[in-house]
Scaffold this motif. Structure first.
Motif, PDB file in Angstrom:
ATOM      1  N   ASP A 177      -8.471  -1.146  -4.325  1.00 44.61           N
ATOM      2  CA  ASP A 177      -9.800  -1.242  -3.708  1.00 44.61           C
ATOM      3  C   ASP A 177      -9.711  -0.950  -2.208  1.00 44.61           C
ATOM      4  O   ASP A 177     -10.554  -0.220  -1.649  1.00 44.61           O
ATOM      5  CB  ASP A 177     -10.393  -2.629  -3.930  1.00 44.61           C
ATOM      6  CG  ASP A 177     -10.868  -2.841  -5.367  1.00 44.61           C
ATOM      7  OD1 ASP A 177     -11.026  -1.838  -6.100  1.00 44.61           O
ATOM      8  OD2 ASP A 177     -11.058  -4.007  -5.761  1.00 44.61           O
ATOM      9  N   ASP A 178      -8.690  -1.507  -1.562  1.00 44.79           N
ATOM     10  CA  ASP A 178      -8.525  -1.273  -0.123  1.00 44.79           C
ATOM     11  C   ASP A 178      -8.250   0.203   0.158  1.00 44.79           C
ATOM     12  O   ASP A 178      -8.815   0.787   1.097  1.00 44.79           O
ATOM     13  CB  ASP A 178      -7.367  -2.124   0.423  1.00 44.79           C
ATOM     14  CG  ASP A 178      -7.704  -3.608   0.462  1.00 44.79           C
ATOM     15  OD1 ASP A 178      -8.899  -3.940   0.361  1.00 44.79           O
ATOM     16  OD2 ASP A 178      -6.770  -4.422   0.591  1.00 44.79           O
ATOM     17  N   LYS A 208       0.838  -1.204   0.000  1.00 48.12           N
ATOM     18  CA  LYS A 208       0.000   0.000   0.000  1.00 48.12           C
ATOM     19  C   LYS A 208       0.879   1.263   0.000  1.00 48.12           C
ATOM     20  O   LYS A 208       0.600   2.230  -0.710  1.00 48.12           O
ATOM     21  CB  LYS A 208      -0.921   0.013   1.226  1.00 48.12           C
ATOM     22  CG  LYS A 208      -2.113  -0.917   1.145  1.00 48.12           C
ATOM     23  CD  LYS A 208      -2.993  -0.767   2.374  1.00 48.12           C
ATOM     24  CE  LYS A 208      -4.225  -1.652   2.295  1.00 48.12           C
ATOM     25  NZ  LYS A 208      -5.094  -1.507   3.501  1.00 48.12           N
ATOM     26  N   HIS A 267     -11.044   7.337  -7.586  1.00 42.71           N
ATOM     27  CA  HIS A 267     -10.986   6.724  -8.910  1.00 42.71           C
ATOM     28  C   HIS A 267     -11.818   7.554  -9.879  1.00 42.71           C
ATOM     29  O   HIS A 267     -12.946   7.966  -9.579  1.00 42.71           O
ATOM     30  CB  HIS A 267     -11.519   5.293  -8.855  1.00 42.71           C
ATOM     31  CG  HIS A 267     -11.610   4.638 -10.203  1.00 42.71           C
ATOM     32  ND1 HIS A 267     -12.812   4.304 -10.801  1.00 42.71           N
ATOM     33  CD2 HIS A 267     -10.640   4.275 -11.071  1.00 42.71           C
ATOM     34  CE1 HIS A 267     -12.576   3.751 -11.985  1.00 42.71           C
ATOM     35  NE2 HIS A 267     -11.263   3.715 -12.157  1.00 42.71           N
ATOM     36  N   TYR A 314      -6.378   6.885 -11.129  1.00 47.74           N
ATOM     37  CA  TYR A 314      -6.410   6.972  -9.669  1.00 47.74           C
ATOM     38  C   TYR A 314      -5.544   8.136  -9.218  1.00 47.74           C
ATOM     39  O   TYR A 314      -4.529   8.469  -9.850  1.00 47.74           O
ATOM     40  CB  TYR A 314      -5.891   5.673  -9.045  1.00 47.74           C
ATOM     41  CG  TYR A 314      -6.757   4.472  -9.349  1.00 47.74           C
ATOM     42  CD1 TYR A 314      -7.735   4.062  -8.456  1.00 47.74           C
ATOM     43  CD2 TYR A 314      -6.599   3.767 -10.541  1.00 47.74           C
ATOM     44  CE1 TYR A 314      -8.535   2.960  -8.732  1.00 47.74           C
ATOM     45  CE2 TYR A 314      -7.394   2.673 -10.826  1.00 47.74           C
ATOM     46  CZ  TYR A 314      -8.368   2.277  -9.924  1.00 47.74           C
ATOM     47  OH  TYR A 314      -9.163   1.193 -10.212  1.00 47.74           O
ATOM     48  N   SER A 374      -5.172  -4.304  -8.234  1.00 55.36           N
ATOM     49  CA  SER A 374      -6.621  -4.069  -8.105  1.00 55.36           C
ATOM     50  C   SER A 374      -7.071  -4.222  -6.656  1.00 55.36           C
ATOM     51  O   SER A 374      -7.847  -3.404  -6.146  1.00 55.36           O
ATOM     52  CB  SER A 374      -7.393  -5.037  -9.003  1.00 55.36           C
ATOM     53  OG  SER A 374      -7.059  -4.848 -10.362  1.00 55.36           O
ATOM     54  N   LYS A 375      -6.581  -5.268  -5.999  1.00 48.57           N
ATOM     55  CA  LYS A 375      -6.959  -5.503  -4.595  1.00 48.57           C
ATOM     56  C   LYS A 375      -6.476  -4.356  -3.700  1.00 48.57           C
ATOM     57  O   LYS A 375      -7.226  -3.846  -2.850  1.00 48.57           O
ATOM     58  CB  LYS A 375      -6.343  -6.830  -4.120  1.00 48.57           C
ATOM     59  CG  LYS A 375      -6.512  -7.123  -2.637  1.00 48.57           C
ATOM     60  CD  LYS A 375      -7.993  -7.311  -2.272  1.00 48.57           C
ATOM     61  CE  LYS A 375      -8.156  -7.862  -0.865  1.00 48.57           C
ATOM     62  NZ  LYS A 375      -7.661  -6.940   0.177  1.00 48.57           N
ATOM     63  N   LYS A 380      -4.020   2.032 -13.647  1.00 41.56           N
ATOM     64  CA  LYS A 380      -3.688   0.769 -12.987  1.00 41.56           C
ATOM     65  C   LYS A 380      -2.510   0.084 -13.684  1.00 41.56           C
ATOM     66  O   LYS A 380      -1.612  -0.459 -13.038  1.00 41.56           O
ATOM     67  CB  LYS A 380      -4.917  -0.140 -12.998  1.00 41.56           C
ATOM     68  CG  LYS A 380      -4.803  -1.392 -12.140  1.00 41.56           C
ATOM     69  CD  LYS A 380      -6.058  -2.247 -12.242  1.00 41.56           C
ATOM     70  CE  LYS A 380      -7.268  -1.530 -11.699  1.00 41.56           C
ATOM     71  NZ  LYS A 380      -8.486  -2.395 -11.709  1.00 41.56           N
ATOM     72  N   GLN A 414      -9.066   2.727  -1.665  1.00 41.29           N
ATOM     73  CA  GLN A 414     -10.274   3.510  -1.955  1.00 41.29           C
ATOM     74  C   GLN A 414     -11.284   3.370  -0.826  1.00 41.29           C
ATOM     75  O   GLN A 414     -11.907   4.360  -0.417  1.00 41.29           O
ATOM     76  CB  GLN A 414     -10.880   3.043  -3.281  1.00 41.29           C
ATOM     77  CG  GLN A 414     -11.839   4.043  -3.898  1.00 41.29           C
ATOM     78  CD  GLN A 414     -12.209   3.690  -5.331  1.00 41.29           C
ATOM     79  OE1 GLN A 414     -11.636   2.775  -5.916  1.00 41.29           O
ATOM     80  NE2 GLN A 414     -13.153   4.421  -5.884  1.00 41.29           N
ATOM     81  N   ASN A 415     -11.421   2.173  -0.286  1.00 44.66           N
ATOM     82  CA  ASN A 415     -12.330   1.947   0.847  1.00 44.66           C
ATOM     83  C   ASN A 415     -11.883   2.712   2.088  1.00 44.66           C
ATOM     84  O   ASN A 415     -12.704   3.127   2.909  1.00 44.66           O
ATOM     85  CB  ASN A 415     -12.437   0.460   1.159  1.00 44.66           C
ATOM     86  CG  ASN A 415     -13.176  -0.310   0.081  1.00 44.66           C
ATOM     87  OD1 ASN A 415     -13.997   0.261  -0.651  1.00 44.66           O
ATOM     88  ND2 ASN A 415     -12.896  -1.589  -0.043  1.00 44.66           N
TER      89      ASN A 415
END
Length: 398
Positions: free
Chosen positions: A50-51, A16, A60, A75, A46-47, A31, A53-54
């Motif tokens: 997503d984390d 991260k 995005h 992004y 991608s994983k 990406k 962004q959450n």
């Protein structure tokens, strides 16, 4: 010293951090570009995205950056109403520019000439500049990133010594201003500002390099394995106080023959002041400005040229010793002394170009590189804002 392994959680945190670093550097990217730069697979990217962004750390945009290929949008680091006021401060001037969390400019570059005699007066000027931006940009949360000339303790936020100042004591800048302005402050010295600017904004992703600021004094900052090296007492980078002539002039630090007594603008101005007195004995003594010094050099003033070239050779010799010790061979020169031009630069290179390690690199991929920095003054000042970026990235390490 105990060694620690990486469990799955720490690997995830590390990845991260890698992607956030790339997003801060690239500003807005796809990406596929993140995958190429990080050497991680698209599914892994991608994983992680997503984390992030959450967690609200990135946003995005479904619009593709390029027309070719399927794409997946772009992004970038999430922004809000918080901004950073980047300031470079000496007793004679304040340079400033307002940026957002991505360290992109929200205002133009501003130069404010000041002439302060006390620490309190300097703090008042910083405060006035802050309120000027707050009035111009109402509703925005403004944090401060301060680059302070001289020796600085970035942990305590104390200016320990400011060579150009008429005072000698320490100033608790961070404590005093945070209390008054009710905002967060990060600070370091002006050479760290230049190193951060090069690290984050230079097109070449160099792991190891050095910036040298040849100006009123001579300072430097080292980046080793992409990390700013400050030293345990934050004294790293005192290139100007390496002794090049033990029988030389007394330096402001109390020793004799420091590089600054030969190659800094302050030393050259003192010597030129003596030359002016000799040339015009009936005129009141005066100290020339920097531009006058540079103009006299380019006009071929023999006595001044000899002094400038002596300083350049001393600087080159110091760099030669430094290159041999640390084997860092990317050197970026900043400061007003660069105005002496190619003759001065070539004299610096002539001494340091004898690096014996260059001979083992037959294709010259890592040959010694000494050149003026290419970043604009605005980019240089924005460099201090990356203190907040590095703090955020350190926070992700857990």
């Amino acid at each position: 010293m105990p060694m620690e392994g990486l469990n799955n959680l720490r690997v995830c945190q590390f990845n991260k951090q890698v992607l956030m670093t790339l997003l801060y550097r690239e500003k807005n990217t796809s990406k596929s570009t993140l995958s190429r730069l990080s050497h991680l697979s698209i599914p892994a990217i991608s994983k992680i995205l997503d984390d992030l962004q959450n967690d609200g750390l990135i946003t995005h945009n479904p619009v593709n950056l390029h027309s070719r290929g399927l794409g997946g949008g772009s992004y970038q680091v999430a922004t809000d109403d918080s901004t950073i006021l980047c300031m470079n401060i000496t007793p004679y001037r304040i340079e400033s520019i307002l940026v957002n969390r991505l360290i992109l400019p929200l205002s133009g570059y501003q130069l404010t000439d000041i002439a302060v005699k006390t620490p309190e007066a300097m703090l008042a000027q910083i405060e006035a500049c802050f309120h000027q931006y707050r009035k111009k940009f109402p509703g925005l949360k403004i944090r401060l990133a301060l680059a302070i000339h001289g020796q600085v303790n970035p942990t305590t936020g104390v200016s320990q010594r400011m060579p150009q100042a008429p005072w000698t004591g320490e100033i608790e800048i961070k404590y005093l201003l945070e209390e008054k302005l009710q905002t967060e402050i990060l600070m370091d010295n002006d050479c760290i500002m230049l190193a951060l600017a090069e690290k984050w904004q230079h097109a070449n992703d160099q792991h190891d390099f050095c910036v040298i600021n040849v100006d009123y004094g001579i300072g430097s900052s080292f980046v080793i394995n992409q990390q700013i090296y400050r030293g345990s007492l934050f004294g790293s980078g005192q290139l100007g106080h390496t002794i090049v002539d033990p029988q030389g002039s007394r330096c402001a630090c109390g020793r004799y023959g420091c590089l600054e007594t030969l190659a800094s603008l302050s030393a050259l101005k003192k010597k030129t002041r003596q030359l002016i007195v000799t040339e015009n004995p009936l005129q009141p003594p005066r100290t020339p400005g920097t531009q006058e010094l540079i103009d006299r050099f380019h006009q071929g003033d023999a006595a001044l040229c000899a002094q400038v070239m002596e300083g350049a050779r001393a600087l080159g010799l110091s760099l030669y010793n430094f290159l041999n010790i640390l084997n860092i061979n990317r050197i970026y020169l900043y400061g007003r002394s660069c105005g002496f031009g190619d003759v001065w630069l070539n004299a610096v290179r002539a001494q340091s170009g004898l690096n014996p390690f260059d001979r083992t690199d037959h294709v010259k991929t890592q040959a010694t590189h000494i050149a003026p920095g290419t970043l604009s003054r605005e980019q240089q000042i924005m460099g201090i804002g990356y203190l907040y970026v590095e703090k955020a990235l350190e926070g992700m390490a857990g």
